[in-house]
Write an enzyme that holds these catalytic residues in place. Structure first.
Site, PDB file in Angstrom:
ATOM      1  N   TYR A  31       0.834  -1.205   0.000  1.00  0.00           N
ATOM      2  CA  TYR A  31       0.000   0.000   0.000  1.00  0.00           C
ATOM      3  C   TYR A  31       0.865   1.251   0.000  1.00  0.00           C
ATOM      4  CZ  TYR A  31      -2.837   3.828   1.656  1.00  0.00           C
ATOM      5  OH  TYR A  31      -3.434   5.056   1.786  1.00  0.00           O
TER       6      TYR A  31
ATOM      7  N   GLN B 118      -4.283  18.346   5.276  1.00  0.00           N
ATOM      8  CA  GLN B 118      -4.496  18.135   3.838  1.00  0.00           C
ATOM      9  C   GLN B 118      -5.929  17.703   3.609  1.00  0.00           C
ATOM     10  OE1 GLN B 118      -4.719  14.606   2.556  1.00  0.00           O
ATOM     11  NE2 GLN B 118      -5.492  15.470   0.648  1.00  0.00           N
TER      12      GLN B 118
ATOM     13  N   LYS C 112      -2.152  21.590  -3.550  1.00  0.00           N
ATOM     14  CA  LYS C 112      -1.182  20.518  -3.790  1.00  0.00           C
ATOM     15  C   LYS C 112      -1.530  19.742  -5.056  1.00  0.00           C
ATOM     16  CE  LYS C 112       0.646  16.366  -1.462  1.00  0.00           C
ATOM     17  NZ  LYS C 112       0.162  15.309  -2.385  1.00  0.00           N
TER      18      LYS C 112
ATOM     19  N   HIS D 158       1.880  13.423  -6.856  1.00  0.00           N
ATOM     20  CA  HIS D 158       1.364  12.384  -5.969  1.00  0.00           C
ATOM     21  C   HIS D 158       2.325  11.193  -5.898  1.00  0.00           C
ATOM     22  CE1 HIS D 158      -2.626  12.388  -3.932  1.00  0.00           C
ATOM     23  NE2 HIS D 158      -2.290  11.146  -3.622  1.00  0.00           N
TER      24      HIS D 158
ATOM     25  N   ARG E  48       1.560   7.907  -7.658  1.00  0.00           N
ATOM     26  CA  ARG E  48       0.490   7.015  -7.205  1.00  0.00           C
ATOM     27  C   ARG E  48      -0.812   7.200  -7.979  1.00  0.00           C
ATOM     28  NH1 ARG E  48       1.475   4.588  -2.275  1.00  0.00           N
ATOM     29  NH2 ARG E  48      -0.625   4.766  -1.400  1.00  0.00           N
TER      30      ARG E  48
END
Length: 384
Positions: free
Chosen positions: A28, A131, A254, A278, A281
Site C-alpha cells: 500500500y 491536507q 497541492k 502524488h 500514485r
C-alpha cells in the site's frame, strides 16, 4: 542498537519496514500505479540535478533554518500526508505528529487518515497542517474546516490531483482492495507479523474515522466501506475560491505541475503552491515533479512553494531547494521510518536527513540554504 550504523539511509528504513509489516501494508505504501514509470522518473530526474564541488572553503558552519509562510523552522522539510497512515504501524499518526512537534517541523495530516483531527490535538503542538480533499457538499466543507481549525491545525493544503481513482496494480496483487476484503493471504501475513498485528488490535482496526463522521449524513452513500468517497467531490476552480473564503489561515494547493495553473491559483488568493505528482500514485504518464519546478518558480517568483515526489535523502532536499522550492515534504520516507522502528523511527529519519544535508552542503561549500542555487551545474537543470 546503534541506529546510525544499522539504518544510515532511507533505503535501510524501507528494507526494515518491508520485513516488519504485512505484505499488503507495505505494498500500500510503497506502490505507485501502472508500470511505475512515473516513480522511476521522479528518482532519475532528481538524481540528474548536479552541483559543482567546492574546495578550500575553510571552516564551515551550516544553517538549515528557514522561514515559510511567516513561521520559522529549524529544518526545511516535513512529513507529507499519506492516506490511511495508521495502517503502516499502529498509532502512526500520533507517533509522527508527536515526532514532528518535537523536531519543530510540519506534520501534514491526511483527510483520509485513520484518526480524527481532534485525536491529534494533544500531539501536533504548533506544527499541524491539514491536507483536504474537496468535499462534494458545502455544509461538509464548512464543518470539517471548523473542526480542523479548532483542533489546532493552522495551515490548509487542498489536494487537487486525484480526479478519479488510480488502479495501483501492486496493491491489487497484494489483495488490498477498496472496499477492503480480508483474504486468507492477508490473514497469513498478519500472523507472520505479530508485533504489527497485536498493536493494530490494541489500537483498533484502521478506518477513515473523520470521513465516517459524515457518512450517515450523506444522501449518496450510506456505507462506511469506502467513506473517502463521501468527502471527495469533483472540484472545479470555483471551489478553490470558496475554500479560500472559509479558511482563515495559510492556504496551499497541492498537485500542481503547470505554470499557468500556479499563476491562476495565486491570482485567486492561494498563499502557496505545492508542486507534486502524488509520487506516481495517481498517473504513470506525466513529467517528473522536479522537471516542473523551475518553470513554476519562474511563473510565481514571490509565492512560497512546497515540493514533493521522489525525495529519498538530504541531497534530494538540497536539489529541490536549489531549483526553487522553499520547503520539501516526504511522505513515504517518514512512513518507512515508523514502520521500521516505531517511535524511534521518525526522530532517526530527521537526523539522517539533516546530517545528509550538511554533509553535502560541505562538499559544495554552501553554508546556508540560500547558497544552493548558485552551486547547481546549469546544464543539469531541466529545461536548460
Amino acid at each position: 542498537m546503534k541506529l546510525d550504523t544499522r539504518y544510515p539511509a532511507v533505503s535501510d528504513l524501507r528494507l526494515r519496514a518491508s520485513r516488519r509489516v504485512p505484505r499488503f501494508v507495505f505494498e500500500y505504501l510503497d506502490s505507485s500505479t501502472g508500470d511505475e514509470d512515473q516513480t522511476r522518473r521522479n528518482r532519475s530526474a532528481l538524481q540528474a540535478i548536479r552541483f559543482w564541488p567546492a574546495v578550500l572553503e575553510g571552516s564551515l558552519e551550516f544553517d538549515l533554518s528557514t522561514t515559510f509562510l511567516g513561521r520559522d523552522y529549524p529544518l526545511p522539510f516535513g512529513c507529507a500526508p499519506v492516506g490511511m497512515s495508521g495502517i503502516m504501524w499502529p498509532g502512526a499518526e500520533k507517533i509522527l505528529s508527536a515526532a514532528c512537534a518535537e523536531a519543530g517541523i510540519p506534520y501534514v495530516m491526511s483527510h483520509v487518515a485513520t484518526v480524527r483531527p481532534e485525536t491529534l490535538a494533544p500531539t501536533i503542538g504548533d506544527q499541524g497542517w491539514f491536507q483536504m480533499y474537496m468535499p462534494g457538499r458545502q455544509d461538509f466543507r464548512a464543518d470539517m474546516l471548523r473542526r480542523v481549525s479548532e483542533a489546532g491545525f493552522h495551515t490548509l493544503v487542498l489536494t487537487v490531483d486525484v480526479p478519479v481513482d488510480s488502479r495501483r496494480e501492486r496493491q491489487r496483487r497484494a489483495d488490498l482492495m477498496i472496499p477492503p476484503k480480508i483474504t486468507a493471504g492477508m490473514i497469513l501475513s498478519m500472523m507472520l507479523h505479530p508485533a504489527w498485528t497485536s498493536g493494530t488490535l490494541r489500537e483498533g482496526i484502521p478506518s477513515l474515522k473523520f470521513c465516517e463522521d459524515y457518512v450517515d449524513q450523506s444522501e449518496d452513500y450510506n456505507s462506511v466501506a469506502h467513506a473517502g468517497h463521501v468527502i471527495r467531490g469533483e472540484p472545479g476552480w470555483q471551489d478553490v475560491g470558496e475554500i479560500r473564503e472559509l479558511w482563515d489561515g495559510p492556504f496551499l494547493v497541492k498537485g500542481i505541475q503547470k505554470p499557468e495553473d500556479a499563476k491562476r491559483l495565486v491570482e485567486m488568493g492561494v498563499d502557496g503552491i505545492w508542486v507534486s505528482n502524488h509520487s506516481g500514485r495517481q498517473f504513470d504518464g506525466g513529467p517528473a515533479s522536479i522537471e516542473c519546478l523551475p518553470a513554476i518558480r519562474d511563473a510565481v517568483p514571490r509565492t512560497p512553494i512546497v515540493f514533493d515526489s521522489g525525495v529519498m535523502g538530504g541531497l534530494d532536499i538540497l536539489r529541490a531547494l536549489a531549483l526553487g522550492a522553499d520547503f520539501v515534504m516526504l511522505g513515504r520516507a517518514f512512513h518507512y521510518a515508523v514502520g521500521a522502528l516505531g517511535r524511534k523511527g521518525p526522530p532517526h529519519l530527521v537526523h539522517v536527513l539533516s546530517d545528509d544535508m550538511t554533509a553535502n552542503m560541505g562538499q559544495i561549500g554552501a553554508r546556508r540554504l540560500s547558497d544552493l542555487a548558485a552551486r547547481v551545474i546549469p546544464s543539469s537543470i531541466p529545461g536548460t
